[in-house]
Design a protein around this motif. Structure first.
Motif, mmCIF file in Angstrom:
data_model
loop_
_atom_site.group_PDB
_atom_site.id
_atom_site.type_symbol
_atom_site.label_atom_id
_atom_site.label_comp_id
_atom_site.label_asym_id
_atom_site.label_seq_id
_atom_site.Cartn_x
_atom_site.Cartn_y
_atom_site.Cartn_z
ATOM 1 N N GLY A 1 -2.244 -74.260 -7.431
ATOM 2 C CA GLY A 1 -2.817 -73.818 -8.700
ATOM 3 C C GLY A 1 -3.580 -74.929 -9.395
ATOM 4 N N ALA A 2 -4.350 -74.548 -10.401
ATOM 5 C CA ALA A 2 -5.159 -75.507 -11.154
ATOM 6 C C ALA A 2 -4.258 -76.416 -11.988
ATOM 7 C CB ALA A 2 -6.146 -74.778 -12.059
ATOM 8 N N ALA A 3 -4.594 -77.703 -12.035
ATOM 9 C CA ALA A 3 -3.788 -78.686 -12.769
ATOM 10 C C ALA A 3 -4.692 -79.541 -13.647
ATOM 11 C CB ALA A 3 -3.005 -79.554 -11.796
ATOM 12 N N GLU A 4 -4.082 -80.330 -14.507
ATOM 13 C CA GLU A 4 -4.844 -81.205 -15.406
ATOM 14 C C GLU A 4 -5.749 -82.141 -14.611
ATOM 15 O OE1 GLU A 4 -4.228 -84.357 -19.085
ATOM 16 O OE2 GLU A 4 -2.649 -82.942 -18.545
ATOM 17 N N GLY A 5 -6.981 -82.265 -15.081
ATOM 18 C CA GLY A 5 -7.956 -83.115 -14.411
ATOM 19 C C GLY A 5 -8.814 -82.374 -13.411
#
Length: 438
Positions: free
Chosen positions: A159-163
């Motif tokens: 999944g999409a994460a910070e950065g």
């Protein structure tokens, strides 16, 4: 002949000017003769147009020019004889009654005020200082790494994460109805970098490619989009692409990419520190300069010429019009600025004029003019933040306008130092972050 100066109120003065009618008539005739040599008219050869024709066609405009010139000369001579420092342009009105053979005019104008600067030692001023911390250097290095980062597609299962750099389709609705600016396809942004509202940013975290999600979002009351400010919307988001960022390692190659020849981390950190210290110096100076100028204005007593304030208001209006033009507003340079809007500039305009008069008096009376070595030193210091300092120095030194701007800054620095040496100074150490965000 002695000039009689009538005091109207505060800075306003009036002088009566008299000009012999024969002087005006002679000058009008002289100019019409010169004009006749070049005037073209059907049926006449160049230089052969009758004076009667020239006088009929151009007499009024020539007389108007001559009157303006003669009155201007008479006013300049009278003001000089009376040793008056005139502020702004005089208002000229012709008098109905005048001595025989004379034309009489009243010139109403303002003069520059007497500036009295009180006891500076009775005023308290906060003087700030700051230092570059290791944490500030670390954050700057992180920024330099981010400027050189690369992106690679994340595995489909993650999944999409910070950065991460994500590409999404989204559509927002308020009370079930779409709204302007609430829909986009193939929209790209970086998670966790403040490019989107926090609720939106958090909602897409953990989403996988191909996944869709609906969530509520509350627009802030002060949101720039006035139509949606303070309202709640429902957003449908579909994740199209996720790219993870890769930051370069802090190694020799990275250091050399910053232009540091020896490639060592120590040299890089030293260079970063030097640049931050230069930035701190200018910010501290700007902050302390503002405090010193405020103290100076408080200590000064003077009347401010309305003419100078009016001129400053007009200048600020022109600057606002130019700003609108730069922003792409059509015909902004031609549109008149409403008077009520111009009046909003007046308090700031009056303060600028007041401060300018006070600074000018302090500089004059205390010999605070910019010295050649100060100008040279200031240009050298500014040039150090550029890749080719010598070229920047030549750029400044080769242009009078640019040098005038440098001179103004140096004079302000001299005034700041003068004031801070005489007021009650309260020193305050500011954290680096607070100074940089102020």
């Amino acid at each position: 002949m002695a000039v009689t100066v009538e005091t109207l109120e505060k800075l306003e003065r009036r002088i009566t000017l008299t000009i012999p009618a024969t002087d005006i008539n002679a000058e009008v005739e002289n100019r019409l003769k010169k004009l006749s040599r070049t005037v073209k008219a059907d049926g006449f050869r160049p230089g052969k147009v009758p004076m009667s024709f020239v006088a009929q066609r151009y007499g009024y405009s020539v007389q108007y020019e001559v009157m303006n010139d003669k009155v201007g000369e008479a006013f300049a001579s009278a003001a000089n004889e009376a040793q008056l420092r005139v502020a702004g342009t005089p208002k000229i009105t012709q008098k109905e009654e005048a001595p025989e053979g004379q034309l009489a005019f009243d010139a109403t104008f303002e003069i520059y005020p007497e500036v009295k600067i009180g006891d500076l030692s009775a005023i308290e001023v906060e003087r700030v200082t700051s230092e570059v911390s290791d944490e500030a250097i670390d954050r700057t290095v992180d920024i330099l790494r981010k400027q050189r980062r690369t992106f690679a597609q994340r595995p489909a299962a993650e999944g999409a994460a910070e950065g991460d750099r994500v590409t999404i389709d989204f559509e927002g609705k308020i009370d079930g109805e779409p709204f302007s600016g609430g829909k986009a396809d193939g929209f790209q942004f970086l998670i966790g970098e403040g490019q989107m509202l926090e609720q939106f940013d958090k909602a897409v975290r953990g989403m996988k490619v191909g996944e869709s999600k609906t969530f509520p979002l509350q627009f802030p009351e002060d949101y720039h989009g006035k139509d949606v400010a303070g309202k709640e919307a429902d957003f449908l988001v579909t994740m199209k692409k996720i790219e993870a960022q890769h930051l370069p390692a802090i190694d020799e190659a990275f250091v050399k990419s910053l232009g540091i020849a020896d490639g060592t981390v120590e040299a890089m950190r030293a260079d970063v520190k030097k640049n931050l210290e230069r930035e701190i110096k200018f910010r501290v100076l700007a902050r302390n300069k503002a405090a010193a100028m405020e103290a100076l204005v408080k200590a000064a007593e003077l009347d401010v010429p309305k003419a100078l304030v009016d001129a400053e208001v007009e200048r600020m209006g022109e600057a606002a019009r130019e700003d609108l033009k730069q922003r792409g507003v059509k015909d902004a340079d031609k549109a008149p600025i409403p008077n009520d809007m111009l009046q909003l500039f007046r308090p700031q305009a009056e303060r600028r004029v007041r401060l300018g008069l006070v600074v000018a008096e302090l500089v004059r009376s205390n010999n605070l003019q910019a010295k050649p070595d100060q100008l040279q030193s200031h240009i050298e210091e500014m040039s150090q933040s550029y890749e080719k300092p010598a070229e920047v120095m030549r750029w400044y030194l080769s242009d009078r306008q640019r040098m005038a701007e440098v001179e103004a800054v140096v004079i302000e620095n001299n005034v700041t130092q003068y004031v801070l040496e005489r007021v009650k100074v309260n020193d305050k150490a500011l954290p680096f972050d607070e100074l940089m965000t102020a």
